[in-house]
Design a protein around this motif. Structure first.
Motif, PDB file in Angstrom:
ATOM      1  N   GLY B  69       0.813  -1.218   0.000  1.00 48.73           N
ATOM      2  CA  GLY B  69       0.000   0.000   0.000  1.00 48.73           C
ATOM      3  C   GLY B  69       0.841   1.259   0.000  1.00 48.73           C
ATOM      4  N   LEU B  70       2.162   1.103  -0.102  1.00 43.97           N
ATOM      5  CA  LEU B  70       3.065   2.265  -0.101  1.00 43.97           C
ATOM      6  C   LEU B  70       4.048   2.095  -1.270  1.00 43.97           C
ATOM      7  CD1 LEU B  70       3.459   2.255   3.771  1.00 43.97           C
ATOM      8  CD2 LEU B  70       2.509   4.167   2.475  1.00 43.97           C
ATOM      9  N   LEU B  71       5.352   2.215  -0.992  1.00 43.05           N
ATOM     10  CA  LEU B  71       6.362   2.110  -2.057  1.00 43.05           C
ATOM     11  C   LEU B  71       6.716   0.653  -2.343  1.00 43.05           C
ATOM     12  CD1 LEU B  71       8.849   4.842  -0.747  1.00 43.05           C
ATOM     13  CD2 LEU B  71       7.098   5.117  -2.521  1.00 43.05           C
ATOM     14  N   ASP B  72       7.253   0.429  -3.554  1.00 42.35           N
ATOM     15  CA  ASP B  72       7.760  -0.901  -3.895  1.00 42.35           C
ATOM     16  C   ASP B  72       9.266  -1.002  -3.689  1.00 42.35           C
ATOM     17  OD1 ASP B  72       5.439  -2.528  -5.278  1.00 42.35           O
ATOM     18  OD2 ASP B  72       5.230  -0.423  -5.817  1.00 42.35           O
ATOM     19  N   ALA B  73       9.982   0.084  -3.937  1.00 39.61           N
ATOM     20  CA  ALA B  73      11.437   0.057  -3.766  1.00 39.61           C
ATOM     21  C   ALA B  73      11.960   1.476  -3.614  1.00 39.61           C
ATOM     22  CB  ALA B  73      12.112  -0.617  -4.958  1.00 39.61           C
ATOM     23  N   CYS B  74      13.163   1.557  -3.095  1.00 42.98           N
ATOM     24  CA  CYS B  74      13.742   2.848  -2.789  1.00 42.98           C
ATOM     25  C   CYS B  74      15.262   2.770  -2.941  1.00 42.98           C
ATOM     26  CB  CYS B  74      13.369   3.170  -1.343  1.00 42.98           C
ATOM     27  SG  CYS B  74      13.832   4.782  -0.851  1.00 42.98           S
ATOM     28  N   GLY B 154       5.434  16.251   2.918  1.00 43.66           N
ATOM     29  CA  GLY B 154       4.257  16.013   2.081  1.00 43.66           C
ATOM     30  C   GLY B 154       4.379  14.728   1.286  1.00 43.66           C
ATOM     31  N   MET B 155       5.618  14.289   1.073  1.00 44.44           N
ATOM     32  CA  MET B 155       5.786  13.073   0.268  1.00 44.44           C
ATOM     33  C   MET B 155       5.178  11.855   0.943  1.00 44.44           C
ATOM     34  SD  MET B 155       9.827  12.177   0.312  1.00 44.44           S
ATOM     35  CE  MET B 155      10.388  13.874   0.091  1.00 44.44           C
ATOM     36  N   VAL B 156       5.020  11.887   2.273  1.00 37.08           N
ATOM     37  CA  VAL B 156       4.411  10.759   2.971  1.00 37.08           C
ATOM     38  C   VAL B 156       2.968  10.567   2.485  1.00 37.08           C
ATOM     39  CG1 VAL B 156       3.715   9.873   5.228  1.00 37.08           C
ATOM     40  CG2 VAL B 156       5.917  11.066   4.965  1.00 37.08           C
ATOM     41  N   TYR B 157       2.242  11.681   2.316  1.00 39.99           N
ATOM     42  CA  TYR B 157       0.870  11.598   1.784  1.00 39.99           C
ATOM     43  C   TYR B 157       0.875  11.074   0.350  1.00 39.99           C
ATOM     44  CZ  TYR B 157      -0.972  14.179   5.791  1.00 39.99           C
ATOM     45  OH  TYR B 157      -1.357  14.549   7.050  1.00 39.99           O
ATOM     46  N   ALA B 158       1.819  11.566  -0.452  1.00 38.47           N
ATOM     47  CA  ALA B 158       1.870  11.131  -1.849  1.00 38.47           C
ATOM     48  C   ALA B 158       2.195   9.641  -1.935  1.00 38.47           C
ATOM     49  CB  ALA B 158       2.897  11.958  -2.614  1.00 38.47           C
ATOM     50  N   PHE B 159       3.133   9.172  -1.085  1.00 37.61           N
ATOM     51  CA  PHE B 159       3.448   7.728  -1.059  1.00 37.61           C
ATOM     52  C   PHE B 159       2.185   6.925  -0.743  1.00 37.61           C
ATOM     53  CE2 PHE B 159       8.081   8.479   0.677  1.00 37.61           C
ATOM     54  CZ  PHE B 159       8.448   8.985  -0.546  1.00 37.61           C
ATOM     55  N   LYS B 160       1.471   7.401   0.282  1.00 40.82           N
ATOM     56  CA  LYS B 160       0.304   6.661   0.777  1.00 40.82           C
ATOM     57  C   LYS B 160      -0.800   6.608  -0.284  1.00 40.82           C
ATOM     58  CE  LYS B 160      -2.493   4.622   3.592  1.00 40.82           C
ATOM     59  NZ  LYS B 160      -3.256   4.172   2.409  1.00 40.82           N
TER      60      LYS B 160
END
Lengths: 200, 332
Positions: B69-74, B154-160
């Protein structure tokens, strides 16, 4: 004979050898306007390129991509990333082909310049490698003989260096030197000259 | 500044080893120099992959938000330093489920150059990708030059939100569009009370007096709007709300998720003191508060200070924000 894996490999080997010889000159030119590591960047990239020469793919696009990747691994240098960007533009233009007519050289240089301008946010006239590349692109437009291409390219790079020597650097760290950059050659243009000279 | 470490040059690698050792159900290390953290297990076929990346020193950003439900890789660089093109390309490869990849990260020059380059490389491998940049820090440029702003919490919201959309098997264009809408609807502002120390530098990034604070400071210590005497919690919160509301005016009936985030050293107690004022200000405007986030979501090493983020929601954004998600640092 058009550009193919064999003569691309030979050309890369000659460039790599030349970079070892030019490293000190490029470092000191860069030391006057930047952080003094351009020779190191070029040598590191060239050595990584040398390592892949034996298993260069037949597909010219994939071959250019491998060369591009060698320069992305010289991370920390924006010049390395910009060269890699130009090489990737060449990779896209030649993907799926094992031969490229020399007449396409000027056009592919144009694609590389456009990609590098977009990535580095520089314009023509800023006194960067782009100005040397643009001079070669213009001079070689319509040429299809490899010998004529090289002679014309050498003349064009030399003329571009003379033309821009009296100007200021307008972008990057060199911009901070303002009028002090007048009279100095741009290190990125010098590195491009070394590449052309190696092939000639 | 005292730090717990072995070798400053092994700081990030040892951190990643520990992260994967503690949470193997969420994370696995892969890629060039093992500087890519991907979800445990293989990429889900047919799902759009979402990758992020940037320097270390901001946990849970970016690495921590790899999960369902969030990122796949970083891709992870040294503290406050961009990852290499190869690492970013490897992150994209690790996230590739055949449905394309969204690159979702903060607007910093070096990261943009490298991630664009990685995208070009993957294009050569016939993997299509898009980019959405977070540029939510209102202190870093005027509204007219929004594209120059830095990306922060703000990127936390965009990730979510993008992550939830991708789990619905939406296509790359839809996931990208939702991520962009979330990014456009976020505004953030930070205030710092003390500096952080980059391990390899060994000394604080900047000097600030014991009785001083700096409003608008960036998450790497970039200069802010003003520096002066430390104010009360209510005054700090009111000024930060003023700055956000001036940038994104709200009216009665609007819905919004507010985040009150610690930059590292500031304890949750102080975040809750600040949150009272945020709640009062939004209530006074008649704004409906959805899922307030109070805690440590995006940090700058041991910097003391706080950031506020407002994420304005519509029906779809709210549903995606509330959809299930799970990583070691955050479960919804």
């Amino acid at each position: 004979m058009p550009l193919n894996k064999a003569n691309l490999s030979q050309g890369l080997k000659r460039i790599a050898t030349r970079m070892e010889a030019e490293a000190d000159t490029l470092n000191s030119a860069d030391g006057q306007l930047g952080d003094g590591d351009l020779g190191i960047t070029m040598v590191r990239g060239a050595r990584l390129v040398t390592e892949i020469l034996d298993d260069l793919p037949d597909d010219l696009g994939m071959a250019f991509m491998k060369v591009s990747q060698a320069f992305t691994k010289t991370s920390g240098s924006s010049y390395g990333t910009l060269l890699a960007t130009g090489l990737l533009a060449a990779a896209k233009a030649t993907k799926g082909r094992t031969e490229m007519p020399w007449a396409e050289t000027s056009g592919i240089l144009g694609l590389a310049i456009a990609a590098m301008m977009a990535r580095g946010k520089a314009s023509l006239g800023d006194k960067t490698v782009l100005d040397a590349m643009e001079a070669v692109r213009r001079a070689t437009d319509g040429l299809e003989d490899p010998v004529a291409l090289l002679i014309t390219s050498q003349e064009a790079v030399t003329a571009a260096l003379v033309e821009f020597r009296g100007q200021t650097n307008k972008i990057g760290r060199a911009r901070m030197f303002g009028d002090k950059s007048i009279g100095l050659d741009d290190p990125g243009m010098l590195a491009f000259k070394a590449i052309v000279d190696a092939l000639a | 500044m005292k730090k717990i470490l072995n070798d400053p040059y092994a700081y990030v690698d040892e951190m990643l080893q520990g992260l994967c050792a503690a949470h193997p159900q969420y994370y696995r290390a892969t890629g060039e120099g093992r500087r890519v953290i991907a979800r445990a297990g293989e990429p889900k076929q047919g799902k759009v992959g979402i990758v992020s990346g940037g320097g270390s020193g901001h946990l849970p950003v970016f690495t921590g938000y790899v999960g369902k439900g969030l990122l796949d890789a970083c891709a992870i660089g040294d503290v406050f330093a961009s990852p290499s093109v190869e690492q970013m390309a490897d992150a994209m490869r690790a996230a590739n489920g055949g449905a394309g990849i969204l690159r979702l990260y903060g607007n910093y020059g070096g990261d943009v150059m490298n991630f664009d380059m990685a995208g070009d490389m993957l294009e050569m491998e016939d993997v299509s990708s898009t980019t959405v940049l977070l540029a939510d820090d209102v202190a870093s440029a005027k509204l007219e030059e929004r594209e120059k702003r830095r990306g922060v919490a703000g990127m936390v919201y965009a990730f979510k939100i993008a992550g939830a959309k991708a789990e619905q098997q939406a296509d790359l264009a839809e996931v990208t569009s939702l991520a962009q809408r979330a990014a456009d609807n976020c505004r953030s502002i930070g205030a710092a009370l003390s500096s952080c120390t980059v391990p390899q530098a060994g000394k604080p990034t900047f000097e600030i007096g014991d009785d001083e604070m700096e409003m608008g400071m960036g998450i790497h210590g970039e200069p802010g709007i003003w520096r002066g005497g430390l104010k009360s919690a209510d005054d700090i919160a009111n000024e930060m709300c003023d700055l956000l509301l001036a940038d994104m005016p709200l009216s009665r009936g609007d819905r919004l998720s507010p985040m009150v985030n610690s930059l590292g050293a500031t304890p949750p107690e102080e975040l809750y003191i600040l949150y009272r004022t945020v709640k009062a200000r939004l209530d006074a405007l008649g704004v409906e508060i959805v899922m307030p986030l109070v805690g440590r979501y995006a940090t700058s090493m041991e910097m003391a200070g706080v950031s506020f983020t407002f994420c304005k929601l519509d029906d779809e954004l709210e549903a995606l924000l509330k959809a299930p998600a799970e990583c070691a640092f955050w479960t919804v």
